[in-house]
Write an enzyme that holds these catalytic residues in place. Structure first.
Site, short mmCIF file in Angstrom:
data_model
loop_
_atom_site.label_atom_id
_atom_site.label_comp_id
_atom_site.label_asym_id
_atom_site.label_seq_id
_atom_site.Cartn_x
_atom_site.Cartn_y
_atom_site.Cartn_z
N GLN A 97 0.79 -1.40 -0.10
CA GLN A 97 0.13 -0.10 -0.01
C GLN A 97 0.96 1.63 0.01
O GLN A 97 0.30 2.27 -0.21
CB GLN A 97 -0.95 -0.04 1.30
CG GLN A 97 -1.76 -1.21 1.37
CD GLN A 97 -2.29 -1.16 2.77
OE1 GLN A 97 -3.36 -0.39 3.02
NE2 GLN A 97 -2.10 -2.21 3.53
N ASN A 98 2.23 1.16 0.21
CA ASN A 98 3.08 2.28 0.29
C ASN A 98 3.32 2.96 -0.77
O ASN A 98 3.35 2.17 -2.06
CB ASN A 98 4.33 1.79 1.08
CG ASN A 98 3.92 1.08 2.32
OD1 ASN A 98 3.16 1.53 3.20
ND2 ASN A 98 5.31 0.53 3.04
N ASP A 106 6.31 4.98 -1.28
CA ASP A 106 7.63 5.23 -1.07
C ASP A 106 8.55 4.89 -2.11
O ASP A 106 9.81 5.16 -2.17
CB ASP A 106 8.03 5.30 0.26
CG ASP A 106 7.74 3.82 0.97
OD1 ASP A 106 7.74 2.83 0.11
OD2 ASP A 106 7.19 3.93 2.17
N HIS A 123 -1.40 1.47 -4.19
CA HIS A 123 -1.77 2.75 -4.14
C HIS A 123 -1.13 3.84 -4.84
O HIS A 123 -0.99 4.95 -4.80
CB HIS A 123 -1.91 3.34 -2.67
CG HIS A 123 -3.14 2.53 -2.01
ND1 HIS A 123 -3.30 2.59 -0.61
CD2 HIS A 123 -4.26 1.82 -2.35
CE1 HIS A 123 -4.16 1.74 -0.30
NE2 HIS A 123 -4.81 1.51 -1.32
N CYS A 137 -0.08 13.37 -15.67
CA CYS A 137 -1.27 14.30 -16.15
C CYS A 137 -2.53 13.77 -16.02
O CYS A 137 -2.61 12.48 -16.39
CB CYS A 137 -0.96 14.63 -17.55
SG CYS A 137 -1.95 15.58 -18.17
N CYS A 143 1.33 20.25 -17.48
CA CYS A 143 1.75 19.31 -18.14
C CYS A 143 2.38 19.82 -19.53
O CYS A 143 1.53 20.32 -20.10
CB CYS A 143 0.73 18.17 -18.40
SG CYS A 143 1.19 16.85 -19.56
N CYS A 199 0.53 18.58 -22.84
CA CYS A 199 -0.83 19.39 -23.15
C CYS A 199 -0.60 20.67 -23.11
O CYS A 199 -1.31 21.07 -24.09
CB CYS A 199 -1.94 18.92 -21.83
SG CYS A 199 -2.28 17.38 -21.58
N ASN A 235 2.30 -6.78 13.02
CA ASN A 235 1.59 -5.41 13.21
C ASN A 235 1.63 -4.91 14.60
O ASN A 235 1.14 -5.63 15.29
CB ASN A 235 0.29 -5.27 12.50
CG ASN A 235 -0.16 -3.65 12.40
OD1 ASN A 235 0.59 -3.00 11.63
ND2 ASN A 235 -1.12 -3.41 13.02
N GLY A 295 -0.47 -3.10 16.83
CA GLY A 295 -1.72 -2.66 17.05
C GLY A 295 -2.60 -3.42 16.43
O GLY A 295 -2.26 -4.47 15.51
#
Length: 406
Positions: free
Chosen positions: A136-137, A139, A155, A163, A235, A238, A329, A331
């Site tokens: 999901q990172n 970075d 993600h 653009c 952009c 464009c 994890n 938590g």
């Protein structure tokens, strides 16, 4: 696309977990349980490989903020509200705010490096027990740490701007240079912050005193900052050839004399190449993530509470396939009790593991243990490695921007 694949923030803290097996509450116990997890053959018909699903908690050891950790954004900065996709797309002022805060945060993001947890995943791949990663990172640490192991970036990624009209991507470092050119006062402010060491503090009390908050995904919040003064480019593709829009009309891309996008523009808008909150994962990425789950026989979840449905559904998919699941994890994890139903109370980790030992401590030690000759023999028998607060001498954050506001 169905809203079930949309990235939506879930802010509530989750209840603490039940450690499985109980011995996994200690580092040696967690190592033993995870070795059993890898050594024990998956249920009949499933491949012998493991897929890893990671979240922001894995990158905390690299100096980046997470969402729900001890120093996470939702605990330390309770007023934080991420910018939603529809707000970014529809509002010039919202884009100013986003890019101003991202401009301040990019230095820390770009200078951060994968940590021992990322490299341990690489090593688990070399040992033959992990075949792929879904993260999901945003970075880019996984592709950097183990370029030879496939990674699905669920993600997206911050390393590029994209653009929204022509979909061309541009390196974030190049985009940062353009932002600095268009915003010389902000450039000087950032330079002062860097030279003062302000972007390196980890003390949450110091952060509050100095008035600047570093949130997850490279977002730096500065109370009193005049975000409306920030400018960002169009952009270049464009701008040269304004494209037609979905309704058949010609797109408008207007810039000022310096090349900053004008608010009249409805095309050529650059956004980070990430799935923003309220946006949906592309069908291609969803397909790749599903396929990665379906091609494995075990799921190892680490550094994530699975609070976004786009990630949680993958763990549910694994459970529905009968895949053993291990969770590392600190938590609670969303709906995790469902992942460990029907386990033999006496099982030692082969059917499932739940531990709160930090990935920074656990993963390198696990790799070391699995490299021992007896561990290799056993595998053969079974299966034939911020800016968190801007630290200016001025104690009133508003004074930092007095020149902006005058």
């Amino acid at each position: 696309m169905p809203t079930s694949f949309m990235r939506i923030p879930y802010r509530d803290l989750l209840p603490p977990p039940n450690i499985i097996p109980p011995s996994a509450s200690t580092l040696p116990g967690a190592i033993t349980a995870l070795q059993e997890f890898f050594h024990n053959p998956p249920p009949s018909g499933l491949p012998p490989s493991t897929v890893v699903l990671t979240g922001a908690g894995l990158s905390v050891a690299s100096g980046l903020a997470d969402y729900r950790g001890v120093k996470g954004t939702y605990r330390v900065n309770k007023t934080h509200r991420p910018i939603y996709h529809h707000e970014f797309i529809s509002s010039h002022e919202t884009r100013k705010r986003y890019w101003a805060r991202s401009f301040l945060g990019w230095t820390t993001m770009s200078m951060a490096n994968p940590n021992s947890g990322h490299y341990a995943i690489r090593d688990l791949g070399k040992l033959g027990v992990v075949k792929g990663v879904i993260t999901q990172n945003v970075d880019s640490f996984h592709p950097r740490a183990h370029p030879d192991m496939p990674t699905v970036e669920l993600h997206g990624y911050l390393r590029s701007a994209v653009c929204i009209t022509c979909r061309n991507e541009y390196p974030r470092d190049v985009f940062q240079t353009e932002l600095a050119r268009l915003n010389p006062v902000w450039k000087d402010f950032l330079k002062e912050a860097i030279s003062s060491g302000a972007l390196e503090t980890e003390d949450p009390n110091e952060k509050r005193t100095r008035g600047v908050k570093m949130n997850a995904d490279g977002d730096v919040e500065v109370p009193g900052a005049p975000y409306t003064t920030f400018r960002y480019p169009a952009c270049p593709t464009c701008l040269t050839r304004p494209p037609p829009l979905a309704d058949g009309t010609k797109g408008v891309v207007e810039v000022d004399q310096d090349g900053a996008l004008e608010p009249i523009s409805n095309a050529g808008i650059l956004k980070p190449a990430v799935v923003m909150f309220g946006d949906s994962i592309s069908p291609e990425v969803k397909h790749d993530a599903d396929k990665t789950i379906d091609n494995a026989g075990r799921l190892l979840v680490m550094g994530t509470s699975l609070a976004t449905y786009s990630a949680w559904r993958l763990a549910k998919r694994a459970k529905d396939r009968g895949m053993p699941i291990a969770v590392i994890n600190m938590g609670g994890v969303r709906g995790e009790e469902a992942f460990f139903t029907d386990l033999d109370p006496k099982q030692a980790g082969g059917q499932g593991v739940r531990t709160e030992i930090s990935t920074e401590s656990l993963l390198p030690a696990l790799v070391q243990a699995m490299r021992k000759p007896e561990a290799r023999s056993r595998r053969h028998h079974h299966h034939h490695d911020a800016p968190h607060a801007v630290a200016f001498e001025r104690t009133n954050p508003a004074e930092v921007f007095k020149d902006f506001l005058s």
